[in-house]
Scaffold this motif. Sequence first.
Motif, short mmCIF file in Angstrom:
data_model
loop_
_atom_site.label_atom_id
_atom_site.label_comp_id
_atom_site.label_asym_id
_atom_site.label_seq_id
_atom_site.Cartn_x
_atom_site.Cartn_y
_atom_site.Cartn_z
N GLU B 109 0.81 -1.21 0.00
CA GLU B 109 0.00 0.00 0.00
C GLU B 109 0.85 1.26 0.00
O GLU B 109 0.38 2.32 -0.44
N LYS B 110 2.06 1.14 0.52
CA LYS B 110 2.96 2.31 0.42
C LYS B 110 3.32 2.54 -1.03
O LYS B 110 3.38 3.66 -1.51
N LYS B 111 3.56 1.44 -1.71
CA LYS B 111 3.99 1.54 -3.11
C LYS B 111 2.83 1.89 -4.04
O LYS B 111 3.00 2.65 -4.99
N TRP B 112 1.67 1.32 -3.76
CA TRP B 112 0.50 1.52 -4.62
C TRP B 112 -0.66 2.01 -3.76
O TRP B 112 -1.59 1.25 -3.46
N PRO B 113 -0.63 3.25 -3.35
CA PRO B 113 -1.66 3.74 -2.43
C PRO B 113 -3.05 3.70 -3.05
O PRO B 113 -3.20 3.80 -4.27
N PRO B 114 -4.06 3.54 -2.19
CA PRO B 114 -5.44 3.47 -2.68
C PRO B 114 -5.78 4.67 -3.55
O PRO B 114 -5.37 5.80 -3.26
N LEU B 115 -6.52 4.39 -4.60
CA LEU B 115 -6.88 5.43 -5.58
C LEU B 115 -8.23 6.05 -5.24
O LEU B 115 -9.13 5.36 -4.74
N LYS B 116 -8.34 7.30 -5.56
CA LYS B 116 -9.65 7.95 -5.45
C LYS B 116 -10.55 7.36 -6.55
O LYS B 116 -10.13 7.20 -7.69
N ALA B 117 -11.77 7.03 -6.17
CA ALA B 117 -12.70 6.40 -7.12
C ALA B 117 -12.89 7.26 -8.37
O ALA B 117 -12.91 8.49 -8.29
N GLU B 118 -13.02 6.59 -9.50
CA GLU B 118 -13.40 7.25 -10.75
C GLU B 118 -14.58 6.46 -11.34
O GLU B 118 -14.51 5.93 -12.44
N PHE B 119 -15.64 6.38 -10.56
CA PHE B 119 -16.81 5.57 -10.95
C PHE B 119 -17.53 6.19 -12.14
O PHE B 119 -18.14 5.48 -12.95
N ASP B 120 -17.53 7.51 -12.19
CA ASP B 120 -18.16 8.20 -13.31
C ASP B 120 -17.42 9.51 -13.52
O ASP B 120 -16.47 9.81 -12.79
N ARG B 121 -17.82 10.28 -14.48
CA ARG B 121 -17.12 11.53 -14.78
C ARG B 121 -18.12 12.57 -15.27
O ARG B 121 -19.24 12.22 -15.68
N PRO B 122 -17.73 13.84 -15.23
CA PRO B 122 -18.65 14.86 -15.74
C PRO B 122 -18.79 14.72 -17.25
O PRO B 122 -17.86 14.26 -17.94
N LEU B 123 -19.94 15.11 -17.75
CA LEU B 123 -20.08 15.23 -19.20
C LEU B 123 -19.13 16.34 -19.66
O LEU B 123 -18.75 17.20 -18.87
N GLY B 124 -18.75 16.29 -20.91
CA GLY B 124 -17.82 17.32 -21.37
C GLY B 124 -17.67 17.25 -22.86
O GLY B 124 -18.07 16.26 -23.49
N SER B 125 -17.08 18.30 -23.41
CA SER B 125 -16.99 18.40 -24.86
C SER B 125 -16.05 17.35 -25.44
O SER B 125 -16.06 17.08 -26.64
N ASP B 126 -15.23 16.72 -24.59
CA ASP B 126 -14.32 15.67 -25.09
C ASP B 126 -15.04 14.32 -25.23
O ASP B 126 -14.43 13.37 -25.72
N LEU B 127 -16.27 14.22 -24.80
CA LEU B 127 -17.02 12.96 -24.93
C LEU B 127 -18.03 13.05 -26.07
O LEU B 127 -18.96 13.85 -26.02
#
Lengths: 297, 297
Positions: B109-127
């Motif tokens: 866990e020191k090497k690979w710390p827990p990630l902040k969730a990316e369950f969804d994302r905002p809509l945006g002009s890149d999608l």
Amino acid sequence: MKRTCVNIAVFCLAFAARAADAPEPPPDAWRDVDPNNLVLIDTKYGETAVELAPAFAPKHAERMRALIRSHFYDGLSFYRVLDGFVAQGGIGEGPASTRDHPKEAVDLEKKWPPLKAEFDRPLGSDLTFTPLGNGDLFAPEVGHVDGFPVGRDTKEGRAWIIHCPGTFAFARDNGGDTATTEFYIVIGEAPRRLDRNLTAFGRVVDGMQYLQKLNRGDVKVDNGVIDDVSKRDGIITVRVASDIPEKERPKYQVMRTASGSFAAEKEKRKNPAPEFYVRRPPPVLDICLAPVPVRRL
Amino acid sequence: MKRTCVNIAVFCLAFAARAADAPEPPPDAWRDVDPNNLVLIDTKYGETAVELAPAFAPKHAERMRALIRSHFYDGLSFYRVLDGFVAQGGIGEGPASTRDHPKEAVDLEKKWPPLKAEFDRPLGSDLTFTPLGNGDLFAPEVGHVDGFPVGRDTKEGRAWIIHCPGTFAFARDNGGDTATTEFYIVIGEAPRRLDRNLTAFGRVVDGMQYLQKLNRGDVKVDNGVIDDVSKRDGIITVRVASDIPEKERPKYQVMRTASGSFAAEKEKRKNPAPEFYVRRPPPVLDICLAPVPVRRL
């Protein structure tokens, strides 16, 4: 908690598959699978058990038993296996097939004449339909009858077995009344477009994982038929359980889908482990992901 | 016709999978898969290719590449494989795991710390979201973004990758922000209840059939973790295609889901071969059965 994070992660995703334990279902929540409806398909990977549903397709169930008892399938193969779609078994194409042996094809049809389609059936007092309790994209109503996933149209007065993973059906020619000997089993995301277009009359109750190991064809090459016969996985034997001495035959029980225990199973799945689910999933079920518990005795 | 009935039966059910041929898609209907997003997972059964979707989960995609480049997964295994649900890979449990090595777990866990969730994302002009064109049981709206099956909620202004067969995601602990190193791939009927509950950020573009061959665990035993380490199928190596010399790396193209060619593909699937379909299926698609064509160059 941090120290066992990886382990717990394993555990937690499991919860997604199987919600928290509920009270043990009472004995009468289970029914025995009739050995005359239990079909056992042996491949080198293991034995797959299929329960037939003669209430939906009596003539096809009768034909299947007759084919099995004449040893028709023994030594044949799964000759058309499309990943994410179906595993199709029987005579197939290639050297052993009717394509190169038109005379045998005629003889075959004499022996096993095309069946009248049994795509759906009238509603009736012999069908105990338990609604799933939510809508569906493909049928006016969905639910279960004796463990089988079923669509129902009360306006038309018809019911049919739905194509879910594990659904067992007969293949056919163009024209509805053309099924003779070839069968398929769904091995991918429910191909609901096949509902009421083919005669579905059973479902895998055990050993789905062995079908998933079958060698695949390529949909772009001969529509998935594996032309190289040596690459087809063989069907060692197909048996009806009632033909096996009682002490040796496998015995299964299926949870009664009209029971309170099954209602509780569906509820659990709609409300999966709150300690894991950050967001409560929409309170609906895919009819093909409301698994009916099965146990081998 | 009767003489080739069995053969035609084979052919016809194929049509159910693949409707009649349409005009060849023009070259600009295809986009190249970026080799920096192409992950190759080798097992003894064959190579599975996954395309990552950093637009949906940039931190998870970055972590995945970093893990791969540190050879984290090489020699590990698919230690939890549930038929009809997921194949989960990484460290897992058992002798090689953190359960029996708490010190290593802390180091990990020191090497690979827990990630902040990316369950969804905002809509945006890149999608570029292309609606599927019909309703869905689980999301207000479904469609495709760059080949990935996506749910959208315009009221909340969010989009997410849907759990279909082949969806690639990180497993996690209880608590949203806990994913570290373990991944899973969906191998069964779309488990949509996981949508927005786990970080899904890729999909299998080739070699799904090899994952289907993986040895299974039993959901009733340790939630599907295969306790006997010798029965786990190993991960030989995982690579990012861009790390392979250009001449040797596999190259894929995915049909642009905003293209007219893909619109035609969906239409074909909604109107499958009329010569075979006795009853026209309901003109709707399951978002997980609107397959986005992929070709290997």
